[in-house]
Design a protein around this motif. Structure first.
Motif, PDB file in Angstrom:
ATOM      1  N   GLU A 255     -20.775   5.919   2.735  1.00  0.00           N
ATOM      2  CA  GLU A 255     -20.584   5.797   4.176  1.00  0.00           C
ATOM      3  C   GLU A 255     -19.820   4.536   4.565  1.00  0.00           C
ATOM      4  O   GLU A 255     -19.183   4.490   5.611  1.00  0.00           O
ATOM      5  N   LYS A 256     -19.885   3.514   3.733  1.00  0.00           N
ATOM      6  CA  LYS A 256     -19.267   2.227   4.078  1.00  0.00           C
ATOM      7  C   LYS A 256     -17.954   1.971   3.345  1.00  0.00           C
ATOM      8  O   LYS A 256     -17.049   1.364   3.911  1.00  0.00           O
ATOM      9  N   LEU A 340     -16.666  -0.676   9.537  1.00  0.00           N
ATOM     10  CA  LEU A 340     -17.340  -1.615  10.432  1.00  0.00           C
ATOM     11  C   LEU A 340     -18.236  -0.888  11.419  1.00  0.00           C
ATOM     12  O   LEU A 340     -19.448  -1.085  11.437  1.00  0.00           O
ATOM     13  N   PHE A 341     -17.690  -0.057  12.259  1.00  0.00           N
ATOM     14  CA  PHE A 341     -18.478   0.716  13.218  1.00  0.00           C
ATOM     15  C   PHE A 341     -17.651   1.921  13.657  1.00  0.00           C
ATOM     16  O   PHE A 341     -16.426   1.969  13.456  1.00  0.00           O
ATOM     17  N   SER A 342     -18.319   2.869  14.278  1.00  0.00           N
ATOM     18  CA  SER A 342     -17.642   4.086  14.711  1.00  0.00           C
ATOM     19  C   SER A 342     -18.383   4.710  15.869  1.00  0.00           C
ATOM     20  O   SER A 342     -19.561   4.404  16.132  1.00  0.00           O
ATOM     21  N   SER A 343     -17.706   5.606  16.575  1.00  0.00           N
ATOM     22  CA  SER A 343     -18.286   6.424  17.636  1.00  0.00           C
ATOM     23  C   SER A 343     -17.874   7.864  17.372  1.00  0.00           C
ATOM     24  O   SER A 343     -17.400   8.199  16.279  1.00  0.00           O
ATOM     25  N   ASP A 344     -18.057   8.726  18.380  1.00  0.00           N
ATOM     26  CA  ASP A 344     -17.705  10.127  18.179  1.00  0.00           C
ATOM     27  C   ASP A 344     -16.214  10.310  17.932  1.00  0.00           C
ATOM     28  O   ASP A 344     -15.809  11.199  17.189  1.00  0.00           O
ATOM     29  N   ASN A 349     -12.187   0.037  10.618  1.00  0.00           N
ATOM     30  CA  ASN A 349     -12.375  -0.393   9.233  1.00  0.00           C
ATOM     31  C   ASN A 349     -11.627  -1.693   8.991  1.00  0.00           C
ATOM     32  O   ASN A 349     -10.649  -2.009   9.690  1.00  0.00           O
ATOM     33  N   ILE A 350     -12.102  -2.421   8.014  1.00  0.00           N
ATOM     34  CA  ILE A 350     -11.369  -3.593   7.542  1.00  0.00           C
ATOM     35  C   ILE A 350     -10.803  -3.255   6.164  1.00  0.00           C
ATOM     36  O   ILE A 350     -11.475  -2.623   5.334  1.00  0.00           O
ATOM     37  N   VAL A 351      -9.547  -3.661   5.944  1.00  0.00           N
ATOM     38  CA  VAL A 351      -8.828  -3.294   4.721  1.00  0.00           C
ATOM     39  C   VAL A 351      -8.409  -4.568   3.989  1.00  0.00           C
ATOM     40  O   VAL A 351      -7.872  -5.502   4.613  1.00  0.00           O
ATOM     41  N   SER A 352      -8.664  -4.601   2.719  1.00  0.00           N
ATOM     42  CA  SER A 352      -8.214  -5.735   1.902  1.00  0.00           C
ATOM     43  C   SER A 352      -7.886  -5.235   0.505  1.00  0.00           C
ATOM     44  O   SER A 352      -8.429  -4.226   0.044  1.00  0.00           O
ATOM     45  N   GLY A 353      -6.986  -5.971  -0.135  1.00  0.00           N
ATOM     46  CA  GLY A 353      -6.598  -5.590  -1.497  1.00  0.00           C
ATOM     47  C   GLY A 353      -5.338  -6.305  -1.907  1.00  0.00           C
ATOM     48  O   GLY A 353      -5.020  -7.400  -1.409  1.00  0.00           O
ATOM     49  N   PHE A 354      -4.612  -5.713  -2.810  1.00  0.00           N
ATOM     50  CA  PHE A 354      -3.352  -6.305  -3.270  1.00  0.00           C
ATOM     51  C   PHE A 354      -2.380  -5.170  -3.570  1.00  0.00           C
ATOM     52  O   PHE A 354      -2.758  -3.996  -3.677  1.00  0.00           O
ATOM     53  N   SER A 355      -1.127  -5.580  -3.705  1.00  0.00           N
ATOM     54  CA  SER A 355      -0.079  -4.603  -3.999  1.00  0.00           C
ATOM     55  C   SER A 355       0.777  -5.100  -5.167  1.00  0.00           C
ATOM     56  O   SER A 355       0.980  -6.310  -5.344  1.00  0.00           O
ATOM     57  N   THR A 356       1.262  -4.162  -5.909  1.00  0.00           N
ATOM     58  CA  THR A 356       2.247  -4.436  -6.948  1.00  0.00           C
ATOM     59  C   THR A 356       3.605  -3.985  -6.424  1.00  0.00           C
ATOM     60  O   THR A 356       3.752  -2.831  -5.980  1.00  0.00           O
ATOM     61  N   LEU A 357       4.567  -4.918  -6.457  1.00  0.00           N
ATOM     62  CA  LEU A 357       5.879  -4.660  -5.876  1.00  0.00           C
ATOM     63  C   LEU A 357       6.929  -4.620  -7.000  1.00  0.00           C
ATOM     64  O   LEU A 357       7.066  -5.584  -7.778  1.00  0.00           O
ATOM     65  N   VAL A 358       7.683  -3.552  -7.050  1.00  0.00           N
ATOM     66  CA  VAL A 358       8.746  -3.385  -8.048  1.00  0.00           C
ATOM     67  C   VAL A 358      10.085  -3.447  -7.309  1.00  0.00           C
ATOM     68  O   VAL A 358      10.339  -2.630  -6.414  1.00  0.00           O
TER      69      VAL A 358
END
Length: 439
Positions: A255-256, A340-344, A349-358
């Motif tokens: 769910e999260k 984070l939270f939601s309604s109908d 959402n919070i998004v984090s991460g990394f990317s590989t760039l070619v």
């Protein structure tokens, strides 16, 4: 105890037909004396007067009050308190009447004797009635006491019955309420169970999603330094917005949390402004971070004034122009999404991460009022680059399986240039959006 009016009624009924009956011997004596022929004696008038006076005084002394139907308030109260008071009036009246009858035909002695006997009889009758009155009063008191006990018992019984009924009713009501509450709890539990099962089934069916992505991206540098050459660090560097596009695939862990990846094109367009461009001179191509192509001999300086100090020859041409650097990557992001939270309708959402760039494109061009040419490519760009990503995602539910999302992202590039070739530290800010399809 019976009420006063009931006691009065009792004595009224007993005394209703009461009549004074003198002793039969009195009448016999009177008849015997009347039948005898006696020598008429002259009775002195003062004897007769004294006898009548004596009888009157005696009557007044013994029976002061005469019967009066219209009693005053004190007498009525006294009669209510003791019904025998009324009886005394009756005795007085019934005693005087026979005396008045006897005065006409009898002697003084006979009259006095008869009065005494009558009074004595009345006293005995009164004593008898007094005994009856006391007995009746006692019985009435006992009856009232018994009635009180019975009433108390009856009231207690009624109260207990009412209390029992009320208690039973309350118990039934409470039981029904509890039963209703349990039914409601069971119903809610069933609904929750069904909802949970439906959600689990739905989640199992819609854990995967795919989203075409389109974004508008702007680039810049934390240090404001030129990415082309250090000699141009004093010149203004600006960024042109570029279009990013691609596709993302996401998998929902719970769910999260969910993870997403994909592929998209990311472009960077940087422009170094107010550069002095000199052509037509024997020495050229002074920027070491550019791999020049073509036969043009060009010289670049940060200002025109700095070029005037050089001996460029009579055939040289000096112009002010811009150097435009454009490069792009194929980006492979790997990002985690936290709910984070939601309604109908909405979800955040919070998004984090990394990317590989070619790196897949690298060009540099010179632009002025007289020419616009591709002069080569940057030779200090790394083919493989990385970025750290952070952003927010806002989703709007269109249907059960389709959502629209907007995802602003900040991406700081970590390994864009060869070390020591420039002080530029580029970053990008992009706003990505598109439709998410669950499957």
């Amino acid at each position: 105890m019976m009420e006063d009016k009931n006691i009065n009624r009792l004595f009224q009924e007993k005394l209703k037909d009461f009549e004074v009956q003198p002793d039969p011997r009195i009448w016999s004596n009177i008849e015997e004396k009347l039948s005898k022929k006696k020598k008429r004696r002259v009775i002195p008038i003062w004897w007769f007067a004294s006898g009548i006076a004596s009888v009157v005084i005696l009557g007044l002394f013994l029976f002061i009050q005469t019967p009066n139907e219209n009693l005053d308030s004190n007498e009525i109260q006294k009669t209510k308190e003791n019904p025998l008071n009324k009886y005394e009036n009756i005795v007085t009246e019934e005693t005087i009447k026979p005396i008045e009858k006897l005065e006409e035909n009898t002697t003084k002695e006979t009259t006095i004797t008869t009065a005494k006997q009558t009074i004595q009889t009345k006293k005995k009758e009164k004593e008898f009635l007094m005994v009856e009155y006391k007995i009746a009063s006692k019985n009435d008191s006992l009856q009232q006491s018994d009635d009180t006990v019975k009433g108390y018992t009856s009231d207690t019984k009624i109260a207990m019955e009412k209390s029992s009924k009320k208690s039973s009713k309350d118990t039934i009501t409470e039981f029904k309420a509890k039963e209703k509450g349990l039914e409601k709890q069971r119903f809610m539990a069933e609904v929750e169970k069904v909802t949970k099962e439906e959600t689990e089934v739905k989640e199992q069916k819609s854990r995967w999603s795919i989203a075409p992505v389109f974004g508008l991206v702007a680039s810049n540098s934390f240090t404001k330094a030129s990415a082309i050459d250090a000699t141009l660090n004093q010149n203004k560097v600006s960024s042109r917005e570029t279009l990013s596009y691609g596709v993302n695939i996401a998998y929902k862990i719970n769910e999260k949390w969910s993870i997403r990846s994909g592929a998209q094109i990311q472009k960077v367009n940087l422009e170094t402004q107010n550069v002095a461009i000199v052509s037509g001179i024997p020495f050229a191509n002074n920027l070491t971070n550019i791999e020049f192509s073509g036969g043009d001999n060009l010289f670049f300086a940060n200002t025109i004034e700095s070029v005037n100090d050089l001996s460029t020859g009579s055939n040289s041409n000096i112009e002010e122009g811009n150097l435009q650097q454009e490069y792009s990557y194929i980006e492979f992001p790997l990002e985690a999404t936290y709910h984070l939270f939601s309604s109908d309708k909405f979800e955040t959402n919070i998004v984090s991460g990394f990317s590989t760039l070619v790196l897949n494109r690298n060009t540099i061009s010179a632009n002025s009022s007289n020419f616009n040419r591709n002069i080569g490519a940057a030779n200090n760009l790394n083919t493989l680059n990385f970025s750290a990503n952070l952003g927010l995602e806002f989703r709007m539910n269109i249907s059960d399986n389709m959502k629209f999302h907007v995802n602003p992202m900040f991406k700081a590039q970590l390994n864009t240039f060869l070390e020591g070739t420039t002080n530029a530290q580029p970053y990008t800010i992009g706003v990505y959006s598109g439709l998410i399809f669950d499957f």
